[in-house]
Design an enzyme around this catalytic site. Structure first.
Site, PDB file in Angstrom:
ATOM      1  N   GLU A  61       0.816  -1.212   0.000  1.00 61.47           N
ATOM      2  CA  GLU A  61       0.000   0.000   0.000  1.00 61.47           C
ATOM      3  C   GLU A  61       0.849   1.262   0.000  1.00 61.47           C
ATOM      4  OE1 GLU A  61      -3.223   0.175  -0.426  1.00 61.47           O
ATOM      5  OE2 GLU A  61      -3.598  -1.977  -0.315  1.00 61.47           O
ATOM      6  N   ASP A  70      -5.985   7.122  -6.294  1.00 62.22           N
ATOM      7  CA  ASP A  70      -5.344   5.813  -6.468  1.00 62.22           C
ATOM      8  C   ASP A  70      -5.180   5.389  -7.922  1.00 62.22           C
ATOM      9  OD1 ASP A  70      -7.895   5.103  -7.253  1.00 62.22           O
ATOM     10  OD2 ASP A  70      -8.042   3.389  -5.901  1.00 62.22           O
TER      11      ASP A  70
END
Length: 194
Positions: A61, A70
């Site tokens: 992550e 993202d």
């Protein structure tokens, strides 16, 4: 046992007296796991991600203390958090401290551990559980619950389930090299017991 005592600490305000511990030990010694589970409304055999699993997920992550898109329009912060513990979605311009990022991650992780514990009905080892939570953390609980991977796994076909990791490499309709890399590691980890 830890789950039981954690629950007892929670309902007693955080601390147990020695008398309470002794009484709980006595009750546990005479009760079956099924009875204890039913009394407390918890599953005794639920799994948790190991420290190595947490490090792996955090590594995938990455840590970002300023909210970022993202790549498919989802605002994300910390170690992949998209919704804060209070239910509010992360938005452009949000910031957090490292301590907050870790707290968000711990909160998120519990949801995804629970999703895997609830959905999988075959035995898993720690490596398999870590790999499945990492996948679920990334694709979401709903996608995991509807996945062919889970269907194959729940029939006991671990090998076919492992091969399904390769399916989850797209974001916004495009194959993403970061997802290809992540799935490769998750798949190898999942297959450690096969």
């Amino acid at each position: 046992m830890k789950t039981i005592f954690d629950f007892l600490r929670k309902i007693s305000g955080g601390r147990l007296t020695q008398k309470q511990v002794d009484a709980a030990n006595s009750a546990i010694a005479t009760a079956s796991d099924t009875v204890i589970s039913e009394m407390l409304g918890i599953a005794i055999d639920e799994m948790s991600v190991s420290n190595a699993g947490i490090e792996m997920i955090c590594g995938f992550e990455g840590k970002r203390l300023i909210a970022y898109d993202d790549g498919v329009g989802v605002w994300t912060i910390g170690f992949g958090t998209t919704i804060y513990p209070n239910g509010i979605r992360v938005k452009k311009g949000d910031t957090c401290t490292e301590t907050q990022a870790k707290a968000y991650m711990a909160h998120d992780l519990k949801k995804f551990e629970q999703a895997v514990n609830d959905a999988v009905n075959v035995p898993l080892n720690q490596h398999q559980f870590n790999a499945l939570v990492s996948l679920t953390y990334n694709i979401g609980a709903g996608a995991f619950k509807d996945s062919t991977l889970l269907k194959k796994l729940n029939t006991g076909d671990y090998q076919s389930a492992a091969n399904q990791f390769d399916v989850w490499v797209k974001a916004g309709g495009r194959t993403m090299q970061g997802l290809v890399n992540r799935r490769k590691v998750e798949k190898v980890l999942f297959k450690k017991a096969l």
